[in-house]
Design a protein around this motif. Sequence first.
Motif, PDB file in Angstrom:
ATOM      1  N   HIS A   1       0.779  -1.090   0.088  1.00  0.00           N
ATOM      2  CA  HIS A   1      -0.007   0.013   0.044  1.00  0.00           C
ATOM      3  C   HIS A   1       0.874   1.415   0.029  1.00  0.00           C
ATOM      4  CE1 HIS A   1       0.840   0.331   4.232  1.00  0.00           C
ATOM      5  NE2 HIS A   1       0.215   1.507   4.129  1.00  0.00           N
ATOM      6  N   GLY A   2       2.057   1.153  -0.312  1.00  0.00           N
ATOM      7  CA  GLY A   2       2.820   2.326  -0.497  1.00  0.00           C
ATOM      8  C   GLY A   2       4.148   2.431   0.349  1.00  0.00           C
ATOM      9  N   ASP A   3       4.287   3.391   1.251  1.00  0.00           N
ATOM     10  CA  ASP A   3       5.559   3.457   2.101  1.00  0.00           C
ATOM     11  C   ASP A   3       4.708   4.084   3.497  1.00  0.00           C
ATOM     12  OD1 ASP A   3       4.632   6.127   1.931  1.00  0.00           O
ATOM     13  OD2 ASP A   3       6.070   6.371   0.243  1.00  0.00           O
ATOM     14  N   PHE A   4       5.983   4.433   4.372  1.00  0.00           N
ATOM     15  CA  PHE A   4       5.613   4.822   5.738  1.00  0.00           C
ATOM     16  C   PHE A   4       4.582   5.970   5.648  1.00  0.00           C
ATOM     17  CE2 PHE A   4       9.125   2.108   6.590  1.00  0.00           C
ATOM     18  CZ  PHE A   4       8.956   1.859   8.016  1.00  0.00           C
ATOM     19  N   PHE A   5       4.499   6.690   4.515  1.00  0.00           N
ATOM     20  CA  PHE A   5       3.930   8.154   4.777  1.00  0.00           C
ATOM     21  C   PHE A   5       2.459   7.841   4.292  1.00  0.00           C
ATOM     22  CE2 PHE A   5       8.135   8.496   4.417  1.00  0.00           C
ATOM     23  CZ  PHE A   5       8.539   9.687   5.327  1.00  0.00           C
ATOM     24  N   HIS A   6       1.607   7.001   4.151  1.00  0.00           N
ATOM     25  CA  HIS A   6       0.367   6.870   3.800  1.00  0.00           C
ATOM     26  C   HIS A   6      -0.342   5.996   4.803  1.00  0.00           C
ATOM     27  CE1 HIS A   6      -2.315   7.994   0.704  1.00  0.00           C
ATOM     28  NE2 HIS A   6      -3.195   6.979   1.112  1.00  0.00           N
ATOM     29  N   PRO A   7      -1.546   6.438   5.351  1.00  0.00           N
ATOM     30  CA  PRO A   7      -2.418   5.820   6.360  1.00  0.00           C
ATOM     31  C   PRO A   7      -3.348   4.992   5.762  1.00  0.00           C
ATOM     32  CG  PRO A   7      -3.038   7.996   6.023  1.00  0.00           C
ATOM     33  CD  PRO A   7      -1.911   8.010   5.127  1.00  0.00           C
ATOM     34  N   ALA A   8      -3.679   3.815   6.184  1.00  0.00           N
ATOM     35  CA  ALA A   8      -4.772   2.816   5.495  1.00  0.00           C
ATOM     36  C   ALA A   8      -5.429   2.437   6.704  1.00  0.00           C
ATOM     37  CB  ALA A   8      -3.803   1.599   4.838  1.00  0.00           C
ATOM     38  N   SER A   9      -6.811   1.781   6.418  1.00  0.00           N
ATOM     39  CA  SER A   9      -7.743   1.431   7.450  1.00  0.00           C
ATOM     40  C   SER A   9      -7.617   0.043   6.981  1.00  0.00           C
ATOM     41  CB  SER A   9      -9.087   1.688   6.867  1.00  0.00           C
ATOM     42  OG  SER A   9     -10.157   0.976   7.602  1.00  0.00           O
ATOM     43  N   TRP A  10      -7.959  -0.851   8.294  1.00  0.00           N
ATOM     44  CA  TRP A  10      -7.854  -2.263   8.367  1.00  0.00           C
ATOM     45  C   TRP A  10      -9.217  -2.777   8.869  1.00  0.00           C
ATOM     46  CZ3 TRP A  10      -6.639   1.211  12.052  1.00  0.00           C
ATOM     47  CH2 TRP A  10      -6.743   1.023  13.112  1.00  0.00           C
ATOM     48  N   GLU A  11     -10.193  -1.820   9.145  1.00  0.00           N
ATOM     49  CA  GLU A  11     -11.611  -2.266   9.449  1.00  0.00           C
ATOM     50  C   GLU A  11     -12.496  -2.291   8.285  1.00  0.00           C
ATOM     51  OE1 GLU A  11     -11.678  -0.886  13.949  1.00  0.00           O
ATOM     52  OE2 GLU A  11     -11.112   0.672  12.737  1.00  0.00           O
ATOM     53  N   ILE A  12     -12.223  -1.666   7.196  1.00  0.00           N
ATOM     54  CA  ILE A  12     -13.221  -1.700   6.079  1.00  0.00           C
ATOM     55  C   ILE A  12     -12.421  -2.227   4.896  1.00  0.00           C
ATOM     56  CG2 ILE A  12     -14.738  -0.080   7.177  1.00  0.00           C
ATOM     57  CD1 ILE A  12     -13.516   1.938   5.011  1.00  0.00           C
ATOM     58  N   CYS A  13     -13.162  -2.537   3.981  1.00  0.00           N
ATOM     59  CA  CYS A  13     -12.506  -2.746   2.668  1.00  0.00           C
ATOM     60  C   CYS A  13     -13.384  -2.042   1.593  1.00  0.00           C
ATOM     61  CB  CYS A  13     -12.302  -4.058   2.351  1.00  0.00           C
ATOM     62  SG  CYS A  13     -13.677  -5.286   2.135  1.00  0.00           S
ATOM     63  N   LYS A  14     -13.184  -2.379   0.318  1.00  0.00           N
ATOM     64  CA  LYS A  14     -13.961  -1.748  -0.736  1.00  0.00           C
ATOM     65  C   LYS A  14     -15.383  -2.467  -0.908  1.00  0.00           C
ATOM     66  CE  LYS A  14     -13.970  -1.270  -5.793  1.00  0.00           C
ATOM     67  NZ  LYS A  14     -13.299  -1.812  -7.212  1.00  0.00           N
ATOM     68  N   ASP A  15     -15.682  -3.467  -0.057  1.00  0.00           N
ATOM     69  CA  ASP A  15     -16.912  -4.148  -0.354  1.00  0.00           C
ATOM     70  C   ASP A  15     -17.688  -3.577   1.094  1.00  0.00           C
ATOM     71  OD1 ASP A  15     -16.548  -5.626  -2.689  1.00  0.00           O
ATOM     72  OD2 ASP A  15     -15.383  -7.300  -1.235  1.00  0.00           O
ATOM     73  N   SER A  16     -16.979  -2.788   1.903  1.00  0.00           N
ATOM     74  CA  SER A  16     -17.992  -2.478   3.050  1.00  0.00           C
ATOM     75  C   SER A  16     -18.863  -1.158   3.002  1.00  0.00           C
ATOM     76  CB  SER A  16     -16.935  -2.125   4.164  1.00  0.00           C
ATOM     77  OG  SER A  16     -15.898  -3.284   4.532  1.00  0.00           O
ATOM     78  N   TYR A  17     -19.057  -0.721   1.721  1.00  0.00           N
ATOM     79  CA  TYR A  17     -19.637   0.317   1.707  1.00  0.00           C
ATOM     80  C   TYR A  17     -20.303   0.556   0.407  1.00  0.00           C
ATOM     81  CZ  TYR A  17     -15.623   2.165  -0.689  1.00  0.00           C
ATOM     82  OH  TYR A  17     -14.496   2.466  -1.302  1.00  0.00           O
ATOM     83  N   ASP A  18     -21.492   1.411   0.266  1.00  0.00           N
ATOM     84  CA  ASP A  18     -22.214   1.540  -1.117  1.00  0.00           C
ATOM     85  C   ASP A  18     -22.130   3.318  -1.121  1.00  0.00           C
ATOM     86  OD1 ASP A  18     -22.605  -1.100  -1.945  1.00  0.00           O
ATOM     87  OD2 ASP A  18     -24.443  -1.025  -0.422  1.00  0.00           O
TER      88      ASP A  18
END
Length: 742
Positions: free
Chosen positions: A462-479
Amino acid sequence: MDNNAVNDHDGEVPRGSSPVTSALKIVGTGVLLMCALATYTATITNEGEPTHRRLSQVPLGDSVPSYMSGLMKELKERKKLMEETPPEEVKYWFEYTGELQKYYYRYSKSRQKADSFEGRDDSGVTSSRFVEDPLGNNEYREFLMDADVPQAELSQHARLLENCLTLGSTARPQTGKGTLWNDWFGTKTSSPSASSLDRCRILFTLNTVGAGRGTTMLWETNPPQIHAQEARPWISEQETAATHLERNLKEIDAMCATGQVAARVQVLVCEPIPARWTDWMDSLLVNCGGKPAPLDAKTSSGSPYESGLKVEERPSPVQVVVTASAATADTCHDLKSGFMEKRMQDLILAPPYLGESKSTNPAVKTTHPDLVSSDDHDLYVALKWSSLITARAVHGFLQASADLAAAAASPKNQKAAEPEKSADGVTVALSNAPSSPFLIPSFVRVSYVSEENSKVAKWRMHGDFFHPASWEICKDSYDMTWIPDSLSGSGGVNGLCYADGSSAAGRKLSEGEECGQWWVYMAEEQMPTTPEVYANENVTPLVQGGSNYIWMLTERQRREVVKQKICQKEEKDEKACGEGPQAVMPLGDLESFLINFTPNTALGKKHVPSRRPGYSREKERELNREKVRERKQLKDQEDIEKALFDYTIYPAALFHKDATLKAARSRDFVLAKNRDKEAIGPQAVKSTYYDVTITKPREAVSAWCQSISRKGLCTLYSDYFRTSNDDRCAEACGLKKDWARI
């Protein structure tokens, strides 16, 4: 949450199936949303408006306010850079923006220096790692702390306060001379009126379970020194919870310093804590009424009650609440139990059935009067010590709540609900049905890569140390959903879409354009890793699709939640009480709702089987994994396969991109009449920013607008982006239903 009611994926055909089937599924989601905001209308019309001074707003038209001058200068610089840079020198299709930052991740005692990486965090997320000053970012800090505001711009600068007073409690504090309020927030040189002294009363309820220094409980250590003779040594993000607690308290104190917020902090603990920690927390909230720490302060480890009452008889903005007894202390410390999450909900909601009162009035709190949560507040913020709270998040939540209330109060929704003539499965038709649920803006936590994480292959994905990411949702979690009329202006809940034609929104309506904004609608529950996933099962979040570790409620939202809780307590059939509150986030201000998990240790951890984001498509994901194995696409690359399928790392920028493309594709499917089924990509409308080839750099304006959206400026400068004739950033701010025509 009834997942089948929101998005039934069981037995669903693969995504390559008929688009008509997919559209019908989206319609199913829209049906539940059709009555989503009716409760707001009831509260606004039935309970009356609070008595406070409103600032009038004049549509901006072609004028450019002073707060936009910096952005206009930046746009000129972007255009100049694009014009002067030869095409062959443009190496990347995306742009890096912002200052070059350093991340210190390890300290070498032998070399007496810290190792660091250099890079840029262009995600727009406010983090404790890269944003050292409080209030959110530079733009929020300068805007909220600006003392020299032109008269014509007072409405925009007071937006947080106006929204808070409108959606908060109608009972206002006594502000006369001699009152505690006047002592804390009054000025000595003048005698301000009651209206000018009024503030947004926010209660911050802080869950401190699990806070420690290594394996030692935090309260058994000494708090950081406030007045040190030398620079504080570098401290790892994982070394102690004290640094994260300190940052949150400084953020709250900075909110009070703006003159718009009056904060009280309720610290929830399992057992009594030493007085030195209480004094330390109080000394960090000077602008909220705390007492500065003396220069010669001595740390005392004893109890103030050892030799009689020695506690200073002075009101403090901090209240420490011991939530457990000797019998329940072990359960309280158990992170899987959900004990403190339940206590936090009970203290904030304070429903009548918790006390001896037989009242069913949700405005009456029956919790102990000594608790500050039993007082009248306008906004309630519940968070865990590891979640970073900022004025930006508070500002965004209040504006989003006002936008939803404006949609429910729209004159179009006062008529009986009629079937949509051109249903697209995305647009939400609202009504006043009493059993309908209501939408509450909610938050998602994001984490950076930890310096202690050795799983390099997983975080490099997902990139490097400088980008935040979620671990509790994904692409299928929302509309995605489009809510008409969900734009509010000055004076609290003040709908822009159904006002006269003097504003840009009014003119758009007269020209046949849609007025409203796009929203992320959480179709699944958030799925943290262990032990929090078990705590969520024991105590579900108040809002479906929301978080137990950072959530907010205005007073009016609190009363509606309590009404439903009372109904569920009295009724055997819970369906008679209506659907529970549903989590949403505005697309144009998405990064303001991404909250930094400050220890930054979440990425690279496995979820409990069957308890991971995208659980509604678990079977489909397993089929995809089998196909990859059969085709040997990742042969001898087990680390990459595990990173793709066993770990959830959902970058903030990817979240924004996926949400945008979901919304754009939903409209493209409706508007493309002669659709080529074999063609790939959009055919009628597209996203100007994301639908570009990877070899072509984006032009300056779209990149400029995207940066504005990521920084939360679509909301902070909402008057300009919603009422002026400059609609260049309407798409990036989530205000354009049909995107860009192809």
